[in-house]
Design an enzyme around this catalytic site. Structure first.
Site, PDB file in Angstrom:
ATOM      1  N   SER A   1     -11.220  -5.921  -8.816  1.00  0.00           N
ATOM      2  CA  SER A   1     -10.320  -6.348  -7.770  1.00  0.00           C
ATOM      3  C   SER A   1     -10.137  -7.869  -7.808  1.00  0.00           C
ATOM      4  CB  SER A   1     -10.844  -5.855  -6.415  1.00  0.00           C
ATOM      5  OG  SER A   1      -9.882  -5.994  -5.407  1.00  0.00           O
TER       6      SER A   1
ATOM      7  N   HIS B   1      -8.036   2.410  -6.352  1.00  0.00           N
ATOM      8  CA  HIS B   1      -8.623   1.080  -6.566  1.00  0.00           C
ATOM      9  C   HIS B   1     -10.093   1.226  -6.978  1.00  0.00           C
ATOM     10  CE1 HIS B   1      -8.455  -3.209  -6.200  1.00  0.00           C
ATOM     11  NE2 HIS B   1      -9.408  -3.272  -5.296  1.00  0.00           N
TER      12      HIS B   1
ATOM     13  N   ASP C   1      -3.318   3.099  -7.729  1.00  0.00           N
ATOM     14  CA  ASP C   1      -3.887   2.046  -6.897  1.00  0.00           C
ATOM     15  C   ASP C   1      -2.815   1.543  -5.938  1.00  0.00           C
ATOM     16  OD1 ASP C   1      -5.214  -0.184  -5.856  1.00  0.00           O
ATOM     17  OD2 ASP C   1      -6.137  -0.698  -7.773  1.00  0.00           O
TER      18      ASP C   1
END
Length: 623
Positions: A199, A340, A310
């Site tokens: 991320s 994600h 995602d």
């Protein structure tokens, strides 16, 4: 829960008895210190318990909090004790903003320290697994977080340049100090460094690589952003809540807000939520074409992982950066149907083994076959993976056109259709395509005669009129047909399920451990659901930004316009007997509360409307 708040946020309880996966022999006290390679990989011959643990503060080139002093970056280090007696080791580096809030990884781990201020627990498994194999592991508090100076800037230049400074120090080009202010050199390091992170952390790896810093040999970005504009915007449309840049900076920083008030104001003003336009502020946070980090400067090899479902870091963050990488950059990718996700939670054994071989090849120079394998691993469904030479696959563009009778085919049709730009969810506008819904138009192909695979980035072109100066124009590509699929969207209600996986009670121990840092993590498997339809990919545009992301041009009501834009990339198989659907709609309520429907009536000229799909006819069974 907002998309940004979910960046890395998932608290779980640790249960069950660990299962040891990796042998942990300690090095002999009299043996010459050296890396042991067998079977094409390094072996765990060094003691994790006896490893050197230390910390330094690296001087960065930035003063992000405006206090007149260059920010010092806190760096926590663990390395084999033999590196104190002549053994030179490469570095795996994890730079993160999350060590305070919310914690690192899906088990939200935090750092713990001994009386000397050295770490007794390093979050994540990289130290447990790689230090015994002859690596140093460097855990970096991003500027403005944990024990580093300064202010976080949510992907801004100081975030990136702080990480670059650490690599410069590892290569003798920057200064670092101990707690007494004495200079410290990384005499134990080969300088060869690999960055990894999920991320925001993956975005930092992408950003640092784009500076072209020497010594960064490889990066492994997992669902990492390559443009922070695209974290909050899509073609001029706001896709999350307003004030997101400032919110993120405050959330990860436990210092009083007043310390970084000036930085927060610059973020809010620069973001320009009022228009959603791309501007100089966003250009500085663009790692594809920006002045601080630019994909043209990347020379480090890349092992990238992206979940094509995602909804946090969208798939174009990977695809657009990947396509722009210089031709000579060695690369590998996993393209998945997860949300994600860090692949450690979905395909653990394969992931750890592949990552091990990658780092050995890129940082140790081990002669294994990792680069001779197919470049891309692609997930087509639950427990179904294939490999291919590159991503996307070789495709041919097929153009489909909506028809007045609600069908979708290769030949155009005359006629018009209309809908209102309102804020409905994806599932609401995709469901029951044969019924009348004033907020969408839906068109379906005949049942597919054979499996057909989409690989790459679709585009849509609409000929339309509006009755107001603007509208948010949305388009969905939908798979209509009952099937068992990855449930990428479940999050929040059940903390044991998110992004397409679900935790089990059993645990794995990855590498060596201590009483304070056992390296043990819960197992996980695919989280699936059976559904009658599935939104495959999507695209949205603010009609005012049809010709430029940097300025808005209102439309003249009643005048026809042709608007063409790219949807989000995808790699997905439509099975035989299913029907491919095109849904035209407006503002997507799933994207956050920054946008509401404009109430604009959109009239679509079907003869000038089409969707172009990069398709591969038929799909191998995979493995």
């Amino acid at each position: 829960m907002s998309r940004s708040r979910r960046l890395g946020l998932l608290a779980v309880a640790a249960l069950a008895t660990p299962l040891l996966l990796t042998a942990t022999p300690a090095a002999s006290a009299t043996a010459e210190p050296k890396i042991d390679v067998s079977g094409g990989v390094t072996q765990p011959v060094f003691s994790y318990a006896d490893a050197v643990r230390e910390h330094v503060r690296v001087q960065s080139p930035v003063d992000s909090d405006g206090d007149g002093k260059k920010d010092l970056v806190r760096v926590d280090i663990i390395r084999p004790k033999e590196s104190d007696s002549g053994l030179k080791v490469p570095v795996i580096m994890h730079q993160s903003p999350y060590f305070d809030q919310p914690g690192a990884g899906f088990e939200v781990e935090h750092k713990t320290y001994d009386a000397q201020g050295n770490l007794t627990k390093f979050p994540l498994f990289y130290d447990n697994y790689f230090v015994p194999r002859g690596y140093a592991y460097v855990s970096v508090d991003m500027i403005g977080t944990r024990l580093s100076d300064g202010c976080p800037t949510t992907g801004g230049p100081s975030d990136v340049l702080g990480g670059k400074a650490v690599i410069d120090w590892l290569n003798g080009r920057a200064n670092a100090y101990d707690d007494n202010g004495a200079p410290v050199k990384a005499t134990w390091s080969t300088g060869r460094t690999g960055m990894i992170g999920h991320s925001y952390e993956g975005g930092l790896a992408i950003g640092v690589a784009g500076t072209g810093v020497q010594g960064l040999e490889t990066i492994v970005p997992l669902a990492g952003p390559s443009s922070w504009y695209d974290m909050w915007r899509a073609n001029g449309t706001l896709t999350d809540f307003t004030g997101g840049q400032e919110y993120m900076a405050k959330w990860i920083d436990e210092d009083p807000d007043a310390k970084c008030a000036a930085a927060h104001q610059r973020m809010t003003e620069g973001s320009d939520d009022a228009t959603g336009n791309y501007n100089a502020y966003w250009h500085d946070l663009d790692y594809r074409t920006g002045p601080i980090s630019n994909v043209r400067n990347v020379h480090a090899s890349v092992f990238s992982v992206m979940g094509m479902q995602d909804r946090n870091v969208m798939g174009n963050q990977f695809s657009e950066w990947w396509a722009k990488l210089p031709r000579g950059v060695q690369r590998k990718a996993w393209v998945t149907q997860y949300g994600h996700l860090d692949p450690f939670w979905a395909r653990r054994e394969v992931w750890v083994n592949t990552l091990h071989q990658w780092f050995d090849h890129e940082l140790m120079g081990v002669d294994n076959d990792i680069m001779r394998r197919p470049r891309a691993d692609v997930q087509l469904g639950p427990d179904r993976w294939i490999t291919q030479a590159d991503w996307p696959a070789r495709t041919r563009t097929t153009t489909l056109r909506p028809r007045q009778d609600g069908s979708l085919g290769r030949t155009p049709s005359t006629g018009t259709g209309g809908y209102l730009d309102t804020a409905q969810s994806e599932n609401a506008v995709a469901d029951n395509p044969g019924t009348v819904n004033s907020d969408r138009l839906a068109f379906l192909t005949a049942p597919l005669k054979s499996a057909t695979r989409l690989s790459g980035t679709p585009s849509v072109s609409l000929r339309l009129k509006l009755d107001k100066p603007t509208a948010n124009l949305g388009v969905l590509l939908v798979d209509y047909g009952t099937d068992t699929r990855i449930n990428y969207s479940e999050i929040g209600a059940n903390p044991d399920r998110a992004y397409g996986f679900k935790f089990l009670d059993a645990k794995d121990c990855i590498g060596q451990g201590t009483a304070d840092d056992d390296g043990c993590y819960r197992k996980a498997v695919d989280n699936t659901m059976t559904s009658g339809f599935h939104v495959v990919t999507r695209g949205i545009m603010d009609a005012q930004n049809r010709t430029s992301l940097s300025r808005q041009t209102p439309l003249r009501p009643g005048r026809p316009y042709q608007l063409t834009w790219s949807m989000l990339p995808q790699d997905y198989e439509f099975k035989a007997g299913h029907r491919l659907g095109l849904v035209l709609t407006g503002t997507n309520a799933d994207l956050g509360n920054a946008e509401t429907g404009t109430g604009t009536k959109v009239t679509v000229d079907l003869a000038g409307t089409s969707v172009s799909l990069p398709l591969v006819a038929g799909t191998s069974s995979g493995s």
